[in-house]
Design a protein around this motif. Sequence first.
Motif, PDB file in Angstrom:
ATOM      1  N   GLU A  86       0.713  -1.455  -0.079  1.00  0.00           N
ATOM      2  CA  GLU A  86       0.501   0.177   0.089  1.00  0.00           C
ATOM      3  C   GLU A  86       0.830   1.014  -0.142  1.00  0.00           C
ATOM      4  OE1 GLU A  86      -2.363  -0.217   3.618  1.00  0.00           O
ATOM      5  OE2 GLU A  86      -3.496  -2.014   2.592  1.00  0.00           O
ATOM      6  N   LYS A  87       2.074   1.048   0.946  1.00  0.00           N
ATOM      7  CA  LYS A  87       2.808   2.613   0.480  1.00  0.00           C
ATOM      8  C   LYS A  87       3.944   2.079  -0.728  1.00  0.00           C
ATOM      9  CE  LYS A  87       2.586   2.670   5.227  1.00  0.00           C
ATOM     10  NZ  LYS A  87       3.346   3.152   6.972  1.00  0.00           N
ATOM     11  N   GLY A  88       3.794   1.543  -1.672  1.00  0.00           N
ATOM     12  CA  GLY A  88       4.509   1.527  -2.914  1.00  0.00           C
ATOM     13  C   GLY A  88       5.288   0.436  -2.590  1.00  0.00           C
ATOM     14  N   LEU A  89       5.707  -0.668  -1.518  1.00  0.00           N
ATOM     15  CA  LEU A  89       7.304  -1.116  -1.609  1.00  0.00           C
ATOM     16  C   LEU A  89       6.558  -2.797  -1.607  1.00  0.00           C
ATOM     17  CD1 LEU A  89       8.492  -0.293   1.808  1.00  0.00           C
ATOM     18  CD2 LEU A  89       9.450   0.761  -0.373  1.00  0.00           C
ATOM     19  N   PHE A  90       7.691  -2.836  -3.365  1.00  0.00           N
ATOM     20  CA  PHE A  90       7.049  -4.643  -3.379  1.00  0.00           C
ATOM     21  C   PHE A  90       8.502  -5.652  -3.615  1.00  0.00           C
ATOM     22  CE2 PHE A  90       4.443  -1.587  -6.037  1.00  0.00           C
ATOM     23  CZ  PHE A  90       3.650  -2.513  -5.077  1.00  0.00           C
ATOM     24  N   PRO A  91       8.274  -6.278  -3.249  1.00  0.00           N
ATOM     25  CA  PRO A  91       9.046  -7.646  -3.090  1.00  0.00           C
ATOM     26  C   PRO A  91      10.201  -7.919  -4.593  1.00  0.00           C
ATOM     27  CG  PRO A  91       7.413  -8.875  -3.056  1.00  0.00           C
ATOM     28  CD  PRO A  91       6.716  -7.791  -3.083  1.00  0.00           C
ATOM     29  N   SER A  92      11.301  -7.954  -4.706  1.00  0.00           N
ATOM     30  CA  SER A  92      12.458  -8.278  -5.248  1.00  0.00           C
ATOM     31  C   SER A  92      11.882  -9.160  -5.786  1.00  0.00           C
ATOM     32  CB  SER A  92      13.936  -7.959  -4.800  1.00  0.00           C
ATOM     33  OG  SER A  92      15.168  -8.220  -5.597  1.00  0.00           O
ATOM     34  N   GLN A  93      12.236  -8.289  -6.968  1.00  0.00           N
ATOM     35  CA  GLN A  93      11.706  -9.992  -8.248  1.00  0.00           C
ATOM     36  C   GLN A  93      12.949 -10.951  -8.968  1.00  0.00           C
ATOM     37  OE1 GLN A  93       9.309 -10.427  -9.604  1.00  0.00           O
ATOM     38  NE2 GLN A  93       8.143  -8.956  -8.805  1.00  0.00           N
ATOM     39  N   VAL A  94      14.505 -10.069  -8.401  1.00  0.00           N
ATOM     40  CA  VAL A  94      15.566 -10.345  -8.620  1.00  0.00           C
ATOM     41  C   VAL A  94      16.679 -11.870  -6.642  1.00  0.00           C
ATOM     42  CG1 VAL A  94      18.142 -10.203  -8.846  1.00  0.00           C
ATOM     43  CG2 VAL A  94      16.423  -9.142  -9.705  1.00  0.00           C
ATOM     44  N   PRO A  95      16.132 -12.550  -7.122  1.00  0.00           N
ATOM     45  CA  PRO A  95      16.279 -13.282  -6.199  1.00  0.00           C
ATOM     46  C   PRO A  95      18.129 -12.673  -5.563  1.00  0.00           C
ATOM     47  CG  PRO A  95      16.941 -14.836  -7.837  1.00  0.00           C
ATOM     48  CD  PRO A  95      16.161 -13.429  -8.406  1.00  0.00           C
ATOM     49  N   PRO A  96      18.134 -12.515  -4.108  1.00  0.00           N
ATOM     50  CA  PRO A  96      19.855 -12.556  -3.647  1.00  0.00           C
ATOM     51  C   PRO A  96      20.891 -13.326  -4.099  1.00  0.00           C
ATOM     52  CG  PRO A  96      18.214 -13.170  -1.893  1.00  0.00           C
ATOM     53  CD  PRO A  96      17.517 -13.229  -2.874  1.00  0.00           C
ATOM     54  N   LYS A  97      22.069 -12.372  -3.759  1.00  0.00           N
ATOM     55  CA  LYS A  97      23.221 -13.623  -4.261  1.00  0.00           C
ATOM     56  C   LYS A  97      23.870 -13.590  -2.585  1.00  0.00           C
ATOM     57  CE  LYS A  97      23.323 -11.525  -8.866  1.00  0.00           C
ATOM     58  NZ  LYS A  97      24.658 -10.730  -9.913  1.00  0.00           N
ATOM     59  N   GLN A  98      24.876 -14.901  -2.898  1.00  0.00           N
ATOM     60  CA  GLN A  98      25.448 -14.932  -1.078  1.00  0.00           C
ATOM     61  C   GLN A  98      27.053 -14.682  -1.791  1.00  0.00           C
ATOM     62  OE1 GLN A  98      24.976 -19.671  -1.199  1.00  0.00           O
ATOM     63  NE2 GLN A  98      25.605 -19.482   1.365  1.00  0.00           N
ATOM     64  N   ILE A  99      27.052 -14.014  -0.686  1.00  0.00           N
ATOM     65  CA  ILE A  99      27.953 -13.391  -0.424  1.00  0.00           C
ATOM     66  C   ILE A  99      29.324 -14.321   0.309  1.00  0.00           C
ATOM     67  CG2 ILE A  99      30.322 -11.902  -0.073  1.00  0.00           C
ATOM     68  CD1 ILE A  99      27.910  -9.850  -1.056  1.00  0.00           C
ATOM     69  N   LYS A 100      30.279 -15.544  -0.514  1.00  0.00           N
ATOM     70  CA  LYS A 100      31.329 -15.504   0.658  1.00  0.00           C
ATOM     71  C   LYS A 100      32.818 -15.628  -0.051  1.00  0.00           C
ATOM     72  CE  LYS A 100      29.354 -20.616  -1.860  1.00  0.00           C
ATOM     73  NZ  LYS A 100      29.845 -21.352  -1.832  1.00  0.00           N
ATOM     74  N   VAL A 101      33.330 -15.275   1.483  1.00  0.00           N
ATOM     75  CA  VAL A 101      34.299 -14.583   1.561  1.00  0.00           C
ATOM     76  C   VAL A 101      35.288 -15.961   2.259  1.00  0.00           C
ATOM     77  CG1 VAL A 101      35.824 -13.161   3.397  1.00  0.00           C
ATOM     78  CG2 VAL A 101      33.201 -12.279   3.390  1.00  0.00           C
ATOM     79  N   LYS A 102      36.405 -15.917   1.442  1.00  0.00           N
ATOM     80  CA  LYS A 102      37.417 -16.658   2.202  1.00  0.00           C
ATOM     81  C   LYS A 102      38.490 -16.037   2.883  1.00  0.00           C
ATOM     82  CE  LYS A 102      36.990 -18.797  -2.725  1.00  0.00           C
ATOM     83  NZ  LYS A 102      37.403 -19.789  -4.105  1.00  0.00           N
ATOM     84  N   SER A 103      39.317 -16.853   3.358  1.00  0.00           N
ATOM     85  CA  SER A 103      40.430 -16.638   3.947  1.00  0.00           C
ATOM     86  C   SER A 103      41.162 -16.656   3.735  1.00  0.00           C
ATOM     87  CB  SER A 103      39.980 -17.864   5.072  1.00  0.00           C
ATOM     88  OG  SER A 103      41.355 -17.360   6.417  1.00  0.00           O
ATOM     89  N   ASN A 104      42.239 -15.701   3.858  1.00  0.00           N
ATOM     90  CA  ASN A 104      43.519 -15.071   3.872  1.00  0.00           C
ATOM     91  C   ASN A 104      44.672 -16.110   4.911  1.00  0.00           C
ATOM     92  OD1 ASN A 104      42.859 -13.818   1.389  1.00  0.00           O
ATOM     93  ND2 ASN A 104      43.057 -11.694   1.744  1.00  0.00           N
TER      94      ASN A 104
END
Length: 108
Positions: A86-104
Amino acid sequence: MKKGLLNILKGRFLVSDDAPKNWLFIIFTSFLATVMIGSSHSADKKVHQIAALNEEVKELRNEFVDARSDVQQLKLESTVMQIVAEKGLFPSQVPPKQIKVKSNKKEE
């Protein structure tokens, strides 16, 4: 025995020579009766107060249950989506991407 009963009914024990002893007993029993009646009224008043408070507790418990069910309904994802739509916000059509962090760090 008939004469003794007749004397009691006529009230001669109140005006005889040992009448002060009888009057003290009558005053004492009257005082005890007054105290007993007063405490009975006090107990009845407290019983009525307890009944009224129990009714109030039941009403408040029902209000709490109603409010809790309303809040649970508002927490649902579908309800939140309707409110923000009702306030003009809708769910995203693009699914979220998972970010993986590699340890150095090197393992030794």
